[in-house]
Design a protein around this motif. Structure first.
Motif, PDB file in Angstrom:
ATOM      1  N   GLN A 502      10.036 -24.351 -47.606  1.00  0.00           N
ATOM      2  CA  GLN A 502       9.423 -25.024 -48.755  1.00  0.00           C
ATOM      3  C   GLN A 502      10.420 -25.194 -49.894  1.00  0.00           C
ATOM      4  N   LEU A 503      11.280 -24.203 -50.086  1.00  0.00           N
ATOM      5  CA  LEU A 503      12.214 -24.241 -51.208  1.00  0.00           C
ATOM      6  C   LEU A 503      13.370 -25.203 -50.986  1.00  0.00           C
ATOM      7  N   LYS A 504      13.645 -25.564 -49.737  1.00  0.00           N
ATOM      8  CA  LYS A 504      14.719 -26.514 -49.451  1.00  0.00           C
ATOM      9  C   LYS A 504      14.309 -27.948 -49.757  1.00  0.00           C
ATOM     10  N   ALA A 505      13.028 -28.168 -49.947  1.00  0.00           N
ATOM     11  CA  ALA A 505      12.539 -29.517 -50.217  1.00  0.00           C
ATOM     12  C   ALA A 505      13.123 -30.047 -51.522  1.00  0.00           C
ATOM     13  N   LYS A 506      13.206 -31.364 -51.615  1.00  0.00           N
ATOM     14  CA  LYS A 506      13.745 -31.998 -52.820  1.00  0.00           C
ATOM     15  C   LYS A 506      12.897 -31.665 -54.037  1.00  0.00           C
ATOM     16  N   GLN A 507      11.606 -31.554 -53.812  1.00  0.00           N
ATOM     17  CA  GLN A 507      10.670 -31.195 -54.883  1.00  0.00           C
ATOM     18  C   GLN A 507       9.858 -29.976 -54.428  1.00  0.00           C
ATOM     19  N   PRO A 508      10.456 -28.791 -54.458  1.00  0.00           N
ATOM     20  CA  PRO A 508       9.768 -27.601 -53.949  1.00  0.00           C
ATOM     21  C   PRO A 508       8.459 -27.342 -54.690  1.00  0.00           C
ATOM     22  N   PHE A 509       7.420 -27.073 -53.918  1.00  0.00           N
ATOM     23  CA  PHE A 509       6.076 -26.824 -54.454  1.00  0.00           C
ATOM     24  C   PHE A 509       5.561 -28.005 -55.268  1.00  0.00           C
ATOM     25  N   GLY A 510       6.167 -29.190 -55.063  1.00  0.00           N
ATOM     26  CA  GLY A 510       5.662 -30.405 -55.685  1.00  0.00           C
ATOM     27  C   GLY A 510       6.155 -30.690 -57.087  1.00  0.00           C
ATOM     28  N   VAL A 511       7.095 -29.907 -57.618  1.00  0.00           N
ATOM     29  CA  VAL A 511       7.553 -30.131 -58.994  1.00  0.00           C
ATOM     30  C   VAL A 511       8.526 -31.301 -59.049  1.00  0.00           C
ATOM     31  N   SER A 512       8.750 -31.832 -60.245  1.00  0.00           N
ATOM     32  CA  SER A 512       9.730 -32.903 -60.428  1.00  0.00           C
ATOM     33  C   SER A 512      11.135 -32.361 -60.153  1.00  0.00           C
ATOM     34  N   GLU A 513      12.041 -33.258 -59.813  1.00  0.00           N
ATOM     35  CA  GLU A 513      13.380 -32.840 -59.388  1.00  0.00           C
ATOM     36  C   GLU A 513      14.128 -32.070 -60.470  1.00  0.00           C
ATOM     37  N   ASP A 514      13.871 -32.374 -61.738  1.00  0.00           N
ATOM     38  CA  ASP A 514      14.586 -31.674 -62.804  1.00  0.00           C
ATOM     39  C   ASP A 514      14.154 -30.214 -62.937  1.00  0.00           C
ATOM     40  N   LEU A 515      13.058 -29.842 -62.267  1.00  0.00           N
ATOM     41  CA  LEU A 515      12.589 -28.455 -62.300  1.00  0.00           C
ATOM     42  C   LEU A 515      12.766 -27.749 -60.954  1.00  0.00           C
ATOM     43  N   ALA A 516      13.352 -28.447 -59.992  1.00  0.00           N
ATOM     44  CA  ALA A 516      13.438 -27.906 -58.636  1.00  0.00           C
ATOM     45  C   ALA A 516      14.225 -26.592 -58.589  1.00  0.00           C
ATOM     46  N   GLU A 553      12.543 -22.192 -70.401  1.00  0.00           N
ATOM     47  CA  GLU A 553      13.431 -23.294 -70.018  1.00  0.00           C
ATOM     48  C   GLU A 553      12.628 -24.446 -69.411  1.00  0.00           C
ATOM     49  N   ALA A 554      11.602 -24.104 -68.640  1.00  0.00           N
ATOM     50  CA  ALA A 554      10.742 -25.147 -68.078  1.00  0.00           C
ATOM     51  C   ALA A 554      10.092 -25.960 -69.193  1.00  0.00           C
ATOM     52  N   GLY A 555       9.647 -25.277 -70.246  1.00  0.00           N
ATOM     53  CA  GLY A 555       9.057 -25.982 -71.379  1.00  0.00           C
ATOM     54  C   GLY A 555      10.041 -26.926 -72.044  1.00  0.00           C
ATOM     55  N   THR A 556      11.290 -26.495 -72.168  1.00  0.00           N
ATOM     56  CA  THR A 556      12.323 -27.337 -72.772  1.00  0.00           C
ATOM     57  C   THR A 556      12.569 -28.586 -71.930  1.00  0.00           C
ATOM     58  N   LYS A 569       2.213 -30.561 -62.602  1.00  0.00           N
ATOM     59  CA  LYS A 569       2.810 -30.173 -61.320  1.00  0.00           C
ATOM     60  C   LYS A 569       3.555 -28.846 -61.445  1.00  0.00           C
ATOM     61  N   PHE A 570       4.251 -28.664 -62.556  1.00  0.00           N
ATOM     62  CA  PHE A 570       4.930 -27.381 -62.750  1.00  0.00           C
ATOM     63  C   PHE A 570       3.911 -26.256 -62.881  1.00  0.00           C
ATOM     64  N   ALA A 571       2.832 -26.507 -63.617  1.00  0.00           N
ATOM     65  CA  ALA A 571       1.809 -25.474 -63.798  1.00  0.00           C
ATOM     66  C   ALA A 571       1.206 -25.064 -62.456  1.00  0.00           C
ATOM     67  N   ILE A 572       0.987 -26.027 -61.572  1.00  0.00           N
ATOM     68  CA  ILE A 572       0.438 -25.724 -60.248  1.00  0.00           C
ATOM     69  C   ILE A 572       1.422 -24.882 -59.446  1.00  0.00           C
ATOM     70  N   ALA A 573       2.696 -25.266 -59.477  1.00  0.00           N
ATOM     71  CA  ALA A 573       3.720 -24.501 -58.756  1.00  0.00           C
ATOM     72  C   ALA A 573       3.850 -23.095 -59.327  1.00  0.00           C
ATOM     73  N   PHE A 574       3.852 -22.991 -60.642  1.00  0.00           N
ATOM     74  CA  PHE A 574       3.962 -21.684 -61.293  1.00  0.00           C
ATOM     75  C   PHE A 574       2.741 -20.829 -60.960  1.00  0.00           C
TER      76      PHE A 574
END
Length: 599
Positions: A502-516, A553-556, A569-574
């Motif tokens: 799951q972590l090797k995915a371009k968007q792990p856990f569905g987050v945007s690429e800048d948070l991967a 940092e995620a918030g920034t 999406k980040f909240a769901i992954a978190f």
């Protein structure tokens, strides 16, 4: 006219793997049809037959003295656009088992004497809301449930005060005094447009955001986030060293956001104000006297377990967070969600709650002292599986029944982890890992295994209240098959046990690429480094600080990104990460405390 805004869930926004979707479709759950001894006992209750006796007994109590004429409920076509099954558009009926527990409650003289001024304080606020009511909310029912929670909370306080072996409270451990909250400032600005002072109170709008992420809420408003922020103000007032600062901040918030007023905004947000009033009354009640609390985990109170569970569920003020339009779901499913919002918080906080003298913790209130470690592990594995099964039901309700109230349960674990240093998430783990060494992780994996065994059709059909009662009685689930429904948890189990694919995915856990990469870093910290033999002493504090840094940092990144869906999406992954190995390990901490006591 003051009304409300309701936009139905867009099911297409709720994305699941093929296996998870098949799982959600594979079983038709109806909590009102569940059968067990606890349900059978509750179903024998005739609420109407008891109502007159209840009214007579409580005739002198303040919440039955209504001075303003009740507003007639609005018709559905004038109201919220959904059917709650209740007499008012934005309030469902109260589930029978909770009604039974509340109506049968008989507060003693000392409890009534202690609570009366705070009950009256709360009642006065609700009376103001009745006077200007839009007719959307059943304020009588909402006040009744909160008043009962207030009285139960006071009864628990007085029961704890009888201890002969009190703890010397360490108030500095309470989150409102702990500091180390600067990472929340960016999130406050992102969600409310305001600079929080102190930043710790941002945890309430953060929690609301995590709730809204559950169903990708399309109409997220600054005013609702600010109301959530004011919840933090009420929470901190009674406990903080910075009362003057918080009072000044509250004034600046209200002046900066004028559309908090219902007339100006056109929205009925009485549900926020009533929740604030309850929180203020409960805080004032528990701080009016210097009461003792026991050193041991268990609090001997003699109150019916069902009443303790529902009172603690309401004490979370989760009804204000259940739905974007303020709908209070108090039926079987809604109360299930409210309980689900309380349990993760109490599991995570047990150690700290003992040190700070906090009494309203379900683990302290449900389980007796003197359990063996095997018994405590069985109880906590049942609690964990109950939480998992409740989460499954929440997703099913959202995807197929357009009910988002399960979001308050889904958001509870990440709410704890977003302020790791304040909650001392890993610092506490280090204490217990150091003392019990390899046994700690053996116990943790065994609790995990036993919890997985209970994710069956019978487990998924079991309301959380029944799972908790079963955990108290040390009972097993009825035998049933493990259906396709367990596929829903495949990615979750994999995240805990490995997660590499799951972590090797371009968007792990569905987050945007800048948070991967940031998400990968969180997983590595919580699931790889946590088990590493190379951890150096003090790793707990370092993990807490690093967890907070990553969240900040995620918030920034998201502030620069500006995309609401990416925030969700980040909240769901978190949220998924927050139910990982450290979370399971805190169930082990609780089992240890229940058996051997807190360190």
């Amino acid at each position: 006219m003051v009304s409300t805004l309701y936009t139905p869930i867009n099911p297409r926004k709720l994305r699941y793997t093929r296996g998870a979707m098949e799982a959600l479709k594979s079983i038709n759950l109806g909590l009102d049809h569940h059968k067990c001894q606890n349900c059978d006992e509750n179903n024998k209750f005739d609420a109407d037959a008891h109502h007159k006796h209840h009214s007579d007994m409580h005739a002198a109590e303040i919440w039955n003295i209504i001075t303003h004429e009740r507003k007639t409920s609005l018709r559905m076509d004038n109201g919220a656009g959904r059917d709650t099954g209740g007499d008012y558009p934005l309030t469902s009926n109260l589930t029978a088992w909770a009604k039974k527990a509340m109506i049968n409650f008989r507060p003693g003289y000392d409890v009534c004497k202690m609570v009366t001024p705070f009950s009256a304080q709360f009642h006065a606020v609700v009376e103001k809301e009745r006077k200007r009511s839009s007719g959307l909310h059943n304020l009588d029912l909402i006040e009744f449930t909160y008043q009962i929670a207030l009285y139960v909370g006071a009864a628990i306080l007085l029961a704890a005060d009888t201890t002969a072996d009190p703890i010397k409270e360490r108030a500095a451990f309470h989150s409102s005094r702990a500091g180390a909250d600067e990472h929340l400032a960016i999130w406050c600005r992102l969600l409310t447009g305001l600079d929080c002072d102190p930043p710790i109170i941002a945890m309430f709008p953060i929690y609301l955001m995590m709730c809204q992420a559950f169903t990708f809420e399309p109409h997220s408003t600054q005013a609702d986030y600010v109301y959530a922020l004011l919840t933090g103000v009420d929470w901190a007032k009674g406990r903080s060293l910075y009362t003057d600062k918080i009072t000044a901040f509250e004034k600046s918030v209200r002046s900066a956001v004028p559309n908090l007023d219902d007339i100006k905004s056109g929205q009925d947000r009485s549900f926020w104000r009533v929740a604030h009033a309850y929180l203020a009354a409960m805080n004032d009640c528990e701080n009016v006297h210097n009461l003792k609390t026991p050193r041991k985990a268990a609090i001997d109170h003699g109150i019916d377990h069902n009443l303790v569970i529902v009172a603690r569920a309401l004490d979370t003020i989760g009804t204000a967070y259940e739905c974007s339009d303020g709908t209070a779901w108090l039926d079987d499913v809604g109360i299930d969600s409210l309980i689900g919002s309380a349990i993760p918080n109490d599991v995570m906080d047990l150690h700290t709650d003992i040190l700070t003298g906090e009494t309203r913790n379900t683990v302290r209130l449900l389980y007796p002292e003197g359990l063996s470690m095997a018994q405590a592990m069985k109880s906590m594995s049942t609690v964990l599986s109950g939480e998992w099964c409740q989460l499954f039901r929440s997703h099913q309700q959202a995807r197929f029944n357009n009910r988002e109230d399960g979001r308050i349960a889904a958001a509870s674990p990440p709410y704890s982890f977003c302020r790791a240093r304040n909650r001392r998430v890993f610092e506490v783990l280090e204490m217990y890992v150091n003392k019990y060494a390899d046994k700690f992780w053996d116990w943790t994996w065994e609790i995990y295994r036993m919890a997985r065994e209970q994710v069956t059709e019978a487990g998924l059909e079991e309301p959380l209240v029944c799972a908790l009662v079963r955990s108290i009685k040390q009972e097993d689930l009825p035998s049933s098959q493990s259906s396709k429904s367990i596929q829903f948890f495949d990615v979750y189990y994999d995240m805990i046990e490995d997660g590499s694919v799951q972590l090797k995915a371009k968007q792990p856990f569905g987050v945007s690429e800048d948070l991967a990469q940031l998400v990968r870093d969180i997983h590595r910290l919580w699931h790889v480094e946590l088990l590493s033999d190379s951890r150096e002493p003090g790793w707990g504090r370092r993990f807490d600080a690093e967890s907070d840094r990553l969240f900040g940092e995620a918030g920034t990144i998201l502030e620069s990104n500006g995309n609401t869906d990416d925030i969700y999406k980040f909240a769901i992954a978190f949220g998924r990460l927050s139910m990982g190995l450290p979370y399971i390990a805190h169930h082990t901490v609780d089992a240890i405390i229940m058996s051997f006591g807190a360190i």
